[in-house]
Design a protein around this motif. Structure first.
Motif, PDB file in Angstrom:
ATOM      1  N   ASP A  44      -9.041   8.699 -14.830  1.00  9.61           N
ATOM      2  CA  ASP A  44      -7.837   9.506 -14.996  1.00  9.61           C
ATOM      3  C   ASP A  44      -6.770   8.934 -14.069  1.00  9.61           C
ATOM      4  O   ASP A  44      -6.705   9.263 -12.888  1.00  9.61           O
ATOM      5  N   ILE A  45      -5.925   8.048 -14.612  1.00  8.91           N
ATOM      6  CA  ILE A  45      -4.942   7.338 -13.799  1.00  8.91           C
ATOM      7  C   ILE A  45      -3.535   7.775 -14.207  1.00  8.91           C
ATOM      8  O   ILE A  45      -3.072   7.473 -15.314  1.00  8.91           O
ATOM      9  N   PRO A  46      -2.811   8.498 -13.333  1.00  7.35           N
ATOM     10  CA  PRO A  46      -1.456   8.941 -13.663  1.00  7.35           C
ATOM     11  C   PRO A  46      -0.434   7.804 -13.761  1.00  7.35           C
ATOM     12  O   PRO A  46       0.616   7.968 -14.377  1.00  7.35           O
ATOM     13  N   LEU A  60      -9.386  -2.314 -14.969  1.00  9.78           N
ATOM     14  CA  LEU A  60      -9.620  -1.597 -13.719  1.00  9.78           C
ATOM     15  C   LEU A  60     -11.112  -1.461 -13.430  1.00  9.78           C
ATOM     16  O   LEU A  60     -11.551  -1.552 -12.279  1.00  9.78           O
ATOM     17  N   SER A  61     -11.898  -1.237 -14.475  1.00 13.00           N
ATOM     18  CA  SER A  61     -13.345  -1.135 -14.306  1.00 13.00           C
ATOM     19  C   SER A  61     -13.921  -2.442 -13.774  1.00 13.00           C
ATOM     20  O   SER A  61     -14.802  -2.451 -12.901  1.00 13.00           O
ATOM     21  N   GLU A  66      -6.280   5.786  -5.126  1.00 13.82           N
ATOM     22  CA  GLU A  66      -4.930   6.044  -4.624  1.00 13.82           C
ATOM     23  C   GLU A  66      -4.084   4.781  -4.700  1.00 13.82           C
ATOM     24  O   GLU A  66      -2.904   4.815  -5.084  1.00 13.82           O
ATOM     25  N   ALA A  67      -4.676   3.662  -4.312  1.00 12.30           N
ATOM     26  CA  ALA A  67      -3.957   2.384  -4.356  1.00 12.30           C
ATOM     27  C   ALA A  67      -3.604   2.007  -5.794  1.00 12.30           C
ATOM     28  O   ALA A  67      -2.494   1.524  -6.075  1.00 12.30           O
ATOM     29  N   ILE A  68      -4.536   2.240  -6.712  1.00  9.17           N
ATOM     30  CA  ILE A  68      -4.284   1.955  -8.128  1.00  9.17           C
ATOM     31  C   ILE A  68      -3.116   2.786  -8.642  1.00  9.17           C
ATOM     32  O   ILE A  68      -2.247   2.293  -9.371  1.00  9.17           O
ATOM     33  N   ASN A  69      -3.058   4.045  -8.254  1.00  5.19           N
ATOM     34  CA  ASN A  69      -1.992   4.927  -8.727  1.00  5.19           C
ATOM     35  C   ASN A  69      -0.623   4.537  -8.201  1.00  5.19           C
ATOM     36  O   ASN A  69       0.402   4.868  -8.811  1.00  5.19           O
ATOM     37  N   SER A  70      -0.574   3.858  -7.069  1.00  4.79           N
ATOM     38  CA  SER A  70       0.715   3.531  -6.469  1.00  4.79           C
ATOM     39  C   SER A  70       1.159   2.092  -6.725  1.00  4.79           C
ATOM     40  O   SER A  70       2.278   1.715  -6.385  1.00  4.79           O
ATOM     41  N   MET A  71       0.298   1.255  -7.318  1.00  2.00           N
ATOM     42  CA  MET A  71       0.649  -0.154  -7.459  1.00  2.00           C
ATOM     43  C   MET A  71       1.659  -0.384  -8.584  1.00  2.00           C
ATOM     44  O   MET A  71       1.749   0.380  -9.545  1.00  2.00           O
ATOM     45  N   VAL A  72       2.438  -1.439  -8.429  1.00  2.00           N
ATOM     46  CA  VAL A  72       3.425  -1.849  -9.426  1.00  2.00           C
ATOM     47  C   VAL A  72       3.130  -3.289  -9.827  1.00  2.00           C
ATOM     48  O   VAL A  72       2.965  -4.162  -8.965  1.00  2.00           O
ATOM     49  N   ILE A  73       3.039  -3.536 -11.130  1.00  2.00           N
ATOM     50  CA  ILE A  73       2.758  -4.887 -11.630  1.00  2.00           C
ATOM     51  C   ILE A  73       3.975  -5.345 -12.437  1.00  2.00           C
ATOM     52  O   ILE A  73       4.173  -4.905 -13.571  1.00  2.00           O
ATOM     53  N   PRO A  74       4.828  -6.198 -11.887  1.00  2.00           N
ATOM     54  CA  PRO A  74       6.016  -6.645 -12.623  1.00  2.00           C
ATOM     55  C   PRO A  74       5.655  -7.284 -13.961  1.00  2.00           C
ATOM     56  O   PRO A  74       4.750  -8.114 -14.043  1.00  2.00           O
TER      57      PRO A  74
END
Length: 254
Positions: free
Chosen positions: A102-104, A117-118, A142-150
């Motif tokens: 469950d990734i927002p 991600l898995s 938490e890190a996954i939810n905040s990361m940005v991938i250009p």
């Protein structure tokens, strides 16, 4: 490699430039290298081969003696090639199921992101057990939810909403298209663009073709003929004026 020698990182993530077997990154042959193979589809066929087996052979070429290999459930043709390379190199194969995460984070919607991600989490788990450090799965999420991938389903909201993604082959375009609906699409034309239009059409209010910056697009553009399925703008300034005046509020650019 100058950065590596100057900073001595504990771990490195090294992505192959093209394929794997003949890629310059394949000079890394350490026994502790973990080989990660994401879903394989038809890509760069003029170099890697015309069949899934040929392409998989190139990708699986990163597997060397006694290394750990982590991949997901693949097409049976692809799995056979990976398994044979693993057998030849006496490597260890781990096949990871897609986790129901469950990734927002709006960049990470779609089944293909769950798969990737898995795989990434599986690598972290293997490393933590092998090297003796604790993995806090909650901090990882938490890190996954905040990361940005250009450039990977990157969303920018201004007067209109823009979704930027570098999808450029049928496999990647199907995955991307599954995450959008009723959007305008701006597609930079390269070889094989007609198949990409078929994939995008059910999800698009309108499709616009334009010139890709790469010289590879010159020949496909010469082949473009008028169609009710799309508009074509050779002049990108004219394209921008048209999109600004459009009533469509969300545009996918790929």
């Amino acid at each position: 490699m100058g950065f590596v020698s100057a900073n001595s990182p504990e771990y490195m993530v090294v992505e192959t430039g093209l394929g794997g077997l003949l890629d310059t990154t394949n000079t890394i042959d350490r026994k502790d290298k973990i080989c990660v193979i994401t879903p394989i589809g038809f890509d760069h066929m003029h170099i890697l081969g015309n069949t899934l087996e040929e392409i998989a052979g190139q990708k699986a070429g990163i597997i060397q003696e006694n290394q750990v290999v982590i991949t997901c459930n693949q097409d049976p043709k692809v799995m056979r090639v990976i398994q044979e390379r693993v057998r030849q190199k006496k490597a260890k194969l781990l096949v990871v199921d897609s986790l129901d995460l469950d990734i927002p984070n709006t960049q990470l919607v779609g089944e293909y992101n769950k798969v990737n991600l898995s795989l990434a989490l599986a690598v972290c788990i293997v490393l933590s057990k092998r090297d003796g450090w604790d993995l806090d799965i909650y901090k990882a999420l938490e890190a996954i939810n905040s990361m940005v991938i250009p450039g990977r389903r990157e969303v920018i909201k201004k007067s209109k909403t823009w979704i930027f993604d570098g999808a450029h082959n049928p496999q990647k375009m199907k995955a991307l298209a599954s995450t959008v609906d009723n959007v305008g699409v701006i597609l930079a034309v390269k070889e094989g663009y007609k198949e990409l239009i078929k994939i995008l059409k059910p999800h698009a209010k309108e499709i616009i073709l334009t010139k890709h910056l790469s010289p590879e697009s010159d020949q496909p553009i010469k082949d473009i003929s008028p169609s009710s399925e799309y508009r074509f703008f050779a002049d990108q300034e004219e394209l921008i004026r048209y999109v600004k005046s459009s009533k469509i509020q969300t545009w996918l650019v790929t």
